[in-house]
Design an enzyme around this catalytic site. Structure first.
Site, PDB file in Angstrom:
ATOM      1  N   ASP A 186       0.873  -1.164   0.000  1.00  0.00           N
ATOM      2  CA  ASP A 186       0.000   0.000   0.000  1.00  0.00           C
ATOM      3  C   ASP A 186       0.917   1.223   0.000  1.00  0.00           C
ATOM      4  O   ASP A 186       2.100   1.131   0.348  1.00  0.00           O
ATOM      5  CB  ASP A 186      -0.951   0.010   1.202  1.00  0.00           C
ATOM      6  CG  ASP A 186      -2.149   0.928   0.938  1.00  0.00           C
ATOM      7  OD1 ASP A 186      -2.055   1.780   0.013  1.00  0.00           O
ATOM      8  OD2 ASP A 186      -3.169   0.828   1.637  1.00  0.00           O
TER       9      ASP A 186
HETATM   10  C1  BGC Z   1      -4.994   3.246  -0.148  1.00  0.00           C
HETATM   11  C2  BGC Z   1      -4.977   2.239  -1.283  1.00  0.00           C
HETATM   12  C3  BGC Z   1      -4.710   2.938  -2.590  1.00  0.00           C
HETATM   13  C4  BGC Z   1      -3.404   3.702  -2.477  1.00  0.00           C
HETATM   14  C5  BGC Z   1      -3.047   4.456  -3.731  1.00  0.00           C
HETATM   15  C6  BGC Z   1      -3.755   4.112  -0.147  1.00  0.00           C
HETATM   16  O1  BGC Z   1      -3.826   5.145   0.796  1.00  0.00           O
HETATM   17  O2  BGC Z   1      -5.116   2.579   1.088  1.00  0.00           O
HETATM   18  O3  BGC Z   1      -6.192   1.534  -1.341  1.00  0.00           O
HETATM   19  O4  BGC Z   1      -4.680   2.016  -3.631  1.00  0.00           O
HETATM   20  O5  BGC Z   1      -3.509   4.653  -1.425  1.00  0.00           O
HETATM   21  O6  BGC Z   1      -3.906   5.526  -3.920  1.00  0.00           O
END
Ligand code: BGC
Length: 819
Positions: free
Chosen positions: A223
């Site tokens: 993530d």
């Molecule tokens: C989220 C993810 C997301 C990523 C990129 C993170 O803060 O938890 O689900 O894909 O950001 O935007």
């Protein structure tokens, strides 16, 4: 490419080159490597649409219904088609990897990303997720199963340590990921959270079960910003660090390998996986060509999807409405004209267009019925500056002027933009200040509220008078807060109707606080009591009242959990006033997650549309006027109130969030507690009625799959679709069991008077439990009850399965309805 061919490519790279591949080069892109013909791959959120690598309102996307609406479809084929839309959008925008689906569970209804997850149930989540993965990947675009694992709420999401026992982890929270891996998913995203004290990006769970046991051969991407170590994460089965170019791997990882702290084979494995992904999405050779479906066709699908996900919770004969005989309708509530079509946070996109319920109803009833709109009390926080009320002071065009200045106030960038929400203002070298200005033409006089969002020193003036002026420290390192939803700071100014004013906001940039900048303005709010009176009056004089209620971007968003299930603002009072004024009141609920509906017994019908995506209005009108049946069934139990809900905790204590309820979440927990929710998991009405006739269980076929054949009769007056659900129970089990658990489901269609047979597949796994002692799946011999019906709380048919102590299991015969 074969394994050998990929290995030969890998052998061409030295350690530096391989490690370079393992961290992104930008927010959304992976590294290229000309030595092996590799181009960088582009990643993009997300679950309800493909945003592409920019946050700009001119780069629009087709917006699907949110994940909880998709979970409500119980329809693998339709979910697969929606996956194809995501794939086509990805191709159109040059995206190789879609960061979806989210496979976390609706453990607590307070979970802030409920709207982004399918269901409370592991079986429904796994099946829906697998269908979406197959739909996306059939077109050579990668899907990403996220967030691995036990990442089911938002409070302290970057640090929370989830304590969950091994059996619960296997049977409940890992199960949907296992289904996605079985469907062949190409990426899995490791979460921000910890399980048993270990961050997921360093967790042994990445190796076992994900890679060693399930044989996942794709890439584990972090993530965004979740990898915070070099050795521990590299030695774990984490493969790719996002975003880049900075990060804890790079040179530090090269040195760790050279010093023998991280085996080189580990880097080879990660780089090999990245090349395999590149091969799959066409980044190692010619780009895969996929025809982009015409938008009209996709829009028709999205419209159909709104109806397919909408859940009719109750209906005392008022729906469907007959547009031919209707003479007047009162359309009430802020969500009628401004529906919530998507959730907040990284999943958000700029929709291609939005059809609102109010516009769709007006279009359908033009020339035949009087449509009156009463918005009721104002609900949302002040919106970003935008046309038509705002104009760029430089060009006069609708929207705002954005300038970026250096430390001496020299202009480095100037441009026109449509709104005052700039998440990614350009950052030329030397940039120090972001400035947003607009000429605001107030339609209403009085005390206006202005806001400026971001961090650090910020000022906002109206015609030169300071309204906000302060230094606002960055209080979070959560990307959803820093880069997507920075908090706003407000002040007020008195304006005269029709007299334009210059609104000018400045934000000084500082390291580590992002650059997202937001400027908002809202007219004086009408008195709520007067707005409710006006709505009740409109309802009283109309044949039918349609009242729209729902959550707000503030109450339901990534990055925070809810603290209440009550509808925000004065909405409950609004519904009560409207139902009192008109007995033919239909309440349309526009939220991604359960809300309390204390007035539900007073409404003639309650229809849940979730966050329905861009075709919100047209899809809803299809349902209201009966052109389509509401197809949805609840993917999550709808409690009466928060106090009654068995599992609600989202707030860690001393950093630890205990999943103390074990296997018993969602409908299982309600049944175990002996409590009755407002609406059971699986519940949803169509426009016809069904009688459950008989259920018969087959002997297990190869692979242990049994089928339950269920005969149902359409006893109503129109054709319909019924979702037949099969649950298992084993009251006399030697191991702890859920009170009942969903084992499978299938939908049938039938004409009035017709009987249809639903064939529900019950995989072998449905009878198994995870044995912590033996570290494996086991099937207890003996009898299992089979319960069949239209929801977890209404199961008119029973049968049974007998698993002999040795040899092959045998099925019990057909049983007739109880009672
Ligand atoms: C989220 C993810 C997301 C990523 C990129 C993170 O803060 O938890 O689900 O894909 O950001 O935007």
């Amino acid at each position: 490419m074969t394994h050998e061919e990929l290995t030969r490519l890998l052998d061409k790279l030295d350690l530096d080159q391989k490690v370079r591949l393992l961290t992104g080069t930008t927010n959304w892109r992976t590294a290229d490597e000309p030595a092996v013909g590799l181009r960088g791959m582009t990643m993009s959120d997300g679950p309800a649409g493909v945003r592409g690598p920019t946050w700009d309102e001119t780069d629009t996307s087709l917006l699907l219904p949110c994940a909880s609406a998709i979970g409500a479809m119980w329809d693998d084929d339709l979910v697969g088609e929606l996956g194809s839309v995501l794939a086509a959008e990805a191709r159109r925008k040059g995206v190789d990897v879609v960061l979806a689906p989210t496979l976390n569970l609706h453990r607590s209804p307070l979970g802030g990303r409920h709207f982004e997850c399918f269901s409370e149930d592991p079986e429904l989540t796994g099946r829906t997720g697998a269908a979406l993965v197959r739909g996306i990947q059939a077109h050579g675009v990668a899907a990403t199963a996220k967030h691995y694992v036990a990442n089911d709420s938002e409070t302290d999401r970057l640090t929370v340590d989830v304590k969950v026992d091994e059996r619960t982890l296997r049977e409940v929270y890992l199960a949907p990921f296992e289904a996605a891996v079985r469907a062949g998913v190409w990426l899995v995203m490791s979460g921000y959270n910890r399980v048993d004290g270990v961050p997921l990006t360093e967790s042994p769970l990445l190796a076992r079960p994900l890679k060693d046991e399930w044989h996942f051969d794709g890439v584990v991407v972090s993530d965004w910003g979740a990898v915070r170590s070099t050795e521990a994460s590299a030695r774990a089965a984490q493969d790719l660090v996002m975003p880049g170019p900075a990060g804890p791997w790079g040179d530090a990882l090269v040195r760790a390998v050279e010093d023998g702290r991280v085996p080189s084979a580990v880097v080879d494995d990660k780089a090999g996986r990245l090349l395999r992904l590149a091969d799959r999405v066409g980044a190692l050779h010619r780009p895969t060509t996929l025809p982009t479906p015409p938008r009209q066709e996709a829009r028709a699908l999205l419209r159909r999807a709104v109806a397919a996900g909408s859940v009719l919770l109750g209906n005392r004969g008022v729906l469907p409405l007959d547009p031919a005989t209707l003479t007047s309708v009162a359309v009430i509530g802020a969500h009628a004209a401004e529906p919530r079509v998507q959730g907040g946070g990284s999943a958000a996109v700029h929709p291609h267009r939005v059809t609102t319920p109010l516009d769709a109803l007006r279009a359908d009833l033009a020339g035949t019925a009087r449509v009156v709109h009463a918005p009721g009390p104002a609900l949302t926080a002040p919106p970003p500056l935008s046309a038509p009320a705002c104009r760029d002071p430089h060009t006069g065009r609708g929207g705002v002027r954005l300038r970026v200045l250096d430390g001496d106030g020299r202009e480095l960038y100037a441009g026109h933009h449509r709104t005052g929400r700039r998440l990614e203002p350009p950052l030329p070298p030397g940039a120090r200040t972001v400035e947003i200005s607009a000429l605001l033409h107030p339609g209403t006089g009085g005390e206006w509220t202005f806001g400026v969002g971001g961090f650090g020193r910020m000022t906002l003036t109206v015609d030169g008078h300071p309204v906000v002026d302060g230094v606002f420290p960055c209080v979070s390192d959560d990307p959803a807060v820093v880069h997507v939803n920075p908090p706003c700071h407000y002040g007020t100014a008195r304006l005269t109707a029709g007299r334009p004013v210059l609104v000018l906001a400045r934000r000084e940039l500082a390291d580590g606080t992002g650059r997202a900048t937001l400027v908002t303005a809202a007219p004086p709010r009408p008195d709520p009591a007067a707005a409710i009176r006006e709505a009740a009056e409109a309802a009283r004089t109309a044949e039918v009242a349609l009242v729209f209620v729902g959550t707000t971007p503030h109450s339901e968003s990534e990055g925070r959990d809810r603290t209440t299930l009550a509808l925000p603002g004065h909405q409950d009072a609004l519904v009560r006033a409207v139902t009192a004024a008109n007995p033919r009141t239909v309440v349309v609920v526009n939220s991604g997650a359960p809300v309390e509906m204390p007035w539900r017994a007073d409404a003639a019908a309650v229809l849940l549309t979730w966050l329905p995506g861009q075709e919100a209005g047209s899809g809803l009108a299809d349902v209201l006027f009966g052109r389509t049946e509401p197809g949805g069934r609840l993917p999550t139990t709808w409690g009466t109130c928060l106090a009654d809900t068995p599992v609600t905790t989202t707030r860690p204590e001393e950093g630890v969030l205990r999943y103390g309820e074990g296997l018993h979440i969602g409908h299982r927990a309600w049944l175990r507690a002996g409590r009755r929710p407002a609406y059971w998991f699986g519940h949803g009405l169509g426009y016809t009625t069904w009688a459950y006739r008989a259920a018969a269980v087959s002997a297990p076929a190869q692979g242990g799959v049994r089928t339950v054949s269920v005969r149902v009769r359409n006893t109503g007056r129109r054709r319909g679709r019924e979702v037949v659900q099969v649950y298992l129970a084993r009251p006399a089990s030697a191991v702890e069991r859920p009170y009942r658990w969903l084992a499978g489901y299938a939908a049938v269609e039938a004409a009035p008077g017709e009987t249809a047979t639903a064939v529900v597949r019950i995989p072998d796994r449905a009878l198994r439990h995870w044995s912590t002692e033996e570290r494996g799946w086991r099937t207890e011999p003996g009898g299992y009850e089979v319960h069949v019906g239209p929801s977890a709380g209404e199961l008119p048919l029973t049968a049974s399965v007998e698993v002999p102590a040795e040899g092959s299991p045998r099925a019990a015969g057909e049983r007739l309805p109880r009672g």
